[in-house]
Design a protein around this motif. Structure first.
Motif, short mmCIF file in Angstrom:
data_model
loop_
_atom_site.label_atom_id
_atom_site.label_comp_id
_atom_site.label_asym_id
_atom_site.label_seq_id
_atom_site.Cartn_x
_atom_site.Cartn_y
_atom_site.Cartn_z
N ALA A 1 22.87 31.90 4.49
CA ALA A 1 22.84 31.11 5.72
C ALA A 1 24.13 31.30 6.51
O ALA A 1 25.23 31.22 5.95
N PRO A 2 24.04 31.56 7.82
CA PRO A 2 25.25 31.76 8.63
C PRO A 2 26.18 30.56 8.60
O PRO A 2 25.72 29.41 8.60
N ARG A 3 27.46 30.82 8.57
CA ARG A 3 28.48 29.78 8.66
C ARG A 3 29.09 29.74 10.05
O ARG A 3 29.98 28.93 10.32
N GLU A 4 28.61 30.62 10.91
CA GLU A 4 29.07 30.63 12.30
C GLU A 4 27.93 31.11 13.17
O GLU A 4 27.21 32.05 12.82
N LEU A 5 27.77 30.45 14.32
CA LEU A 5 26.74 30.82 15.29
C LEU A 5 27.41 31.16 16.61
O LEU A 5 28.18 30.35 17.14
N VAL A 6 27.13 32.34 17.13
CA VAL A 6 27.67 32.77 18.41
C VAL A 6 26.50 33.08 19.33
O VAL A 6 25.66 33.92 19.01
N LEU A 7 26.44 32.39 20.47
CA LEU A 7 25.39 32.66 21.45
C LEU A 7 25.85 33.78 22.38
O LEU A 7 26.96 33.73 22.93
N VAL A 8 25.02 34.80 22.54
CA VAL A 8 25.37 35.96 23.35
C VAL A 8 24.24 36.25 24.33
O VAL A 8 23.10 35.82 24.14
N GLU A 9 24.57 36.98 25.38
CA GLU A 9 23.56 37.34 26.38
C GLU A 9 22.68 38.49 25.92
O GLU A 9 21.51 38.58 26.31
N GLN A 10 23.24 39.38 25.11
CA GLN A 10 22.45 40.48 24.58
C GLN A 10 23.11 41.01 23.31
O GLN A 10 24.31 40.81 23.08
N GLY B 1 31.97 34.61 -0.78
CA GLY B 1 32.03 33.80 -1.99
C GLY B 1 31.58 34.56 -3.22
O GLY B 1 31.05 33.97 -4.17
N GLY B 2 31.78 35.88 -3.21
CA GLY B 2 31.38 36.71 -4.34
C GLY B 2 29.93 37.14 -4.32
O GLY B 2 29.49 37.87 -5.20
N GLU B 3 29.16 36.70 -3.33
CA GLU B 3 27.75 37.05 -3.23
C GLU B 3 27.56 38.15 -2.17
O GLU B 3 28.22 38.14 -1.12
N ASN B 4 26.65 39.08 -2.46
CA ASN B 4 26.33 40.15 -1.51
C ASN B 4 25.23 39.71 -0.56
O ASN B 4 24.16 39.27 -1.00
N VAL B 5 25.48 39.84 0.73
CA VAL B 5 24.50 39.50 1.76
C VAL B 5 24.29 40.71 2.65
O VAL B 5 25.23 41.20 3.29
N TRP B 6 23.04 41.19 2.70
CA TRP B 6 22.69 42.25 3.63
C TRP B 6 22.23 41.63 4.94
O TRP B 6 21.43 40.70 4.93
N PRO B 7 22.71 42.11 6.07
CA PRO B 7 22.37 41.47 7.36
C PRO B 7 20.89 41.50 7.70
O PRO B 7 20.37 40.55 8.29
N GLU B 8 20.20 42.58 7.37
CA GLU B 8 18.85 42.76 7.91
C GLU B 8 17.84 41.71 7.45
O GLU B 8 17.04 41.24 8.25
N PRO B 9 17.82 41.29 6.18
CA PRO B 9 16.88 40.22 5.82
C PRO B 9 17.19 38.90 6.55
O PRO B 9 16.27 38.16 6.90
N VAL B 10 18.47 38.62 6.78
CA VAL B 10 18.84 37.41 7.52
C VAL B 10 18.39 37.54 8.97
O VAL B 10 17.86 36.59 9.56
N GLU B 11 18.58 38.71 9.56
CA GLU B 11 18.13 38.94 10.93
C GLU B 11 16.62 38.79 11.04
O GLU B 11 16.11 38.20 12.00
N ALA B 12 15.91 39.34 10.06
CA ALA B 12 14.45 39.26 10.09
C ALA B 12 13.98 37.81 10.04
O ALA B 12 13.03 37.42 10.74
N ARG B 13 14.63 37.01 9.23
CA ARG B 13 14.26 35.60 9.15
C ARG B 13 14.59 34.86 10.43
O ARG B 13 13.78 34.10 10.97
N LEU B 14 15.78 35.08 10.98
CA LEU B 14 16.18 34.40 12.21
C LEU B 14 15.30 34.82 13.39
O LEU B 14 15.03 34.01 14.28
N ALA B 15 14.85 36.06 13.39
CA ALA B 15 14.01 36.54 14.49
C ALA B 15 12.68 35.79 14.56
O ALA B 15 12.02 35.79 15.60
N GLU B 16 12.29 35.15 13.47
CA GLU B 16 11.04 34.39 13.44
C GLU B 16 11.19 33.00 14.07
O GLU B 16 10.19 32.34 14.33
N HIS B 17 12.43 32.57 14.34
CA HIS B 17 12.64 31.24 14.91
C HIS B 17 12.30 31.26 16.40
O HIS B 17 12.69 32.18 17.13
N PRO B 18 11.58 30.26 16.89
CA PRO B 18 11.19 30.26 18.31
C PRO B 18 12.37 30.17 19.27
O PRO B 18 12.22 30.52 20.45
N GLY B 19 13.51 29.73 18.79
CA GLY B 19 14.69 29.63 19.65
C GLY B 19 15.56 30.88 19.63
O GLY B 19 16.69 30.86 20.14
N VAL B 20 15.04 31.96 19.05
CA VAL B 20 15.81 33.20 18.94
C VAL B 20 15.01 34.34 19.57
O VAL B 20 13.94 34.70 19.09
#
Length: 380
Positions: free
Chosen positions: A346-355, A279-298
């Protein structure tokens, strides 16, 4: 003409002895990743064209070997790519320049310090520990791989310096060492005072920017388009196929984007290819990964961009849930990210993976995740 000799030995005295012997003969070393399956190993040897290979059964001649240039010390296969392997040719002069500059910055004292090598020796992050110790006369211990018990034992036996990646750092107490050199994937925001973060490429012979400051002899520039460029005596001579990625003035285009902060320190945003424009906005993956890694379900996570007709790209989170626990849903993931980051992150798609597939230095293989998982409808 000097030869290229492949060394397919585990980390330890045998590897170091083989490297010394090959150098004494005037030849160059190609360290082989012992974890490679037979087809990948065959592809590596075909692309690198060593004349001989040393393994645990002895030394064997190979067909179709190609010589190297006088002064070449090592050929290091690049990681994290697909297709034909590409080798980085580093000279003895480059390795010596890297060893001197890194040792000076870390204030290494060969009488008091000792290096521990526990990263894969087929990658520059592990191999450079060995070459740095040998070229500066610093005591060295080499392990077959990272093992917490063995690392702690080495520290207790006198190792004061170690090179690690973020995942390994999380498993030890940094106080075991005088200095921990941290490379590979994005470092944790909070870390001990003796942890030194590094930035570099295989093409630079290991890290050349420590805690945002270039090593002595290294020049850093950020082009108008945001790409980081590097120049210095420790850069590669060429790739194995003879091509030289440096320009006429010796600058190497890294493919990474970054900037200088108010204190003049280099801030690395990430690979140009990893940047998600949604949508014209720049998103770097690593800050999003760092935030998601703090969730107890991740338990583990990687973030990448997927083509999207409406948004250009959409942010996709590949999540490994903890064993035996209920994974988060997309709404939960989006809400969690939006608590600390802009809504467009914020992700617009969630994919559950084994690793999450990663390189030996802990970097997520984002392209591989996108290829492995089919396209899913975008969330409005």
């Amino acid at each position: 003409m000097p030869d290229l000799v492949a060394v397919a030995l585990p980390g330890g005295p045998g590897f170091v002895d083989a490297l010394r012997r090959i150098w004494e003969q005037g030849d160059a070393v190609l360290p082989v990743d012992l974890r490679l399956p037979p087809p990948a190993r065959a592809a590596l040897l075909a692309a690198m064209a060593p004349s001989r290979v040393i393994d645990e059964q002895g030394e064997h001649g190979l067909e179709h070997g190609r010589p190297v240039d006088d002064g070449d010390a090592v050929a290091v296969a690049t990681s994290g790519t697909t297709g034909r392997p590409k080798g980085v040719m580093l000279t003895h002069l480059a390795l010596a320049a890297s060893a001197r500059a890194a040792s000076a910055r870390l204030e290494v004292r060969s009488d008091d310090d000792a290096w521990l090598a526990c990263l894969p020796l087929s990658h520059v992050g592990g191999l450079s520990v060995v070459t740095r110790a040998l070229l500066t006369g610093t005591p060295l211990t080499v392990l077959p791989g990272f093992d917490v018990t063995a690392v702690r034992a080495a520290a207790a036996a006198g190792s004061t310096l170690v090179s690690l990646v973020a995942t390994a750092l999380q498993r030890i107490d940094p106080r075991w060492f005088r200095v921990v050199v941290l490379g590979g994937a994005r470092p944790p925001e909070e870390r001990a005072a003796n942890v030194v973060t590094t930035y570099g490429l295989t093409e630079t012979g290991s890290g050349v920017v420590y805690d945002g400051r270039p090593l002595d002899g290294v020049e850093v520039a950020v082009a108008a388009d945001g790409e980081i460029r590097l120049r210095g005596p420790m850069l590669l001579r060429a790739y194995r196929d003879g091509t030289d990625p440096k320009d006429a003035e010796g600058w190497l285009r890294t493919g990474d984007l970054g900037c200088f902060d108010d204190d003049g320190r280099l801030v690395v945003h990430g690979r140009r290819s990893d940047l998600i424009i949604t949508g014209g906005e720049n998103v770097w993956p690593e800050p999003v990964e760092a935030r998601l890694a703090e969730h107890p379900g991740v338990a583990d996570v990687a973030v990448a961009g997927r083509k999207d007709d409406e948004w250009g790209q959409r942010v996709v989170a590949f999540v490994v849930p903890p064993a035996g626990e209920q994974p988060p849903d997309l709404d939960t993931v989006r809400g969690w990210v939006k608590e600390q980051l802009p809504a467009y992150c914020a992700p617009r798609e969630l994919v559950l993976v084994e690793q999450v597939p990663r390189t030996a230095l802990g970097k997520p293989r984002r392209d591989e995740l996108i290829r492995q998982h089919p396209v899913r409808p975008a969330r409005p």
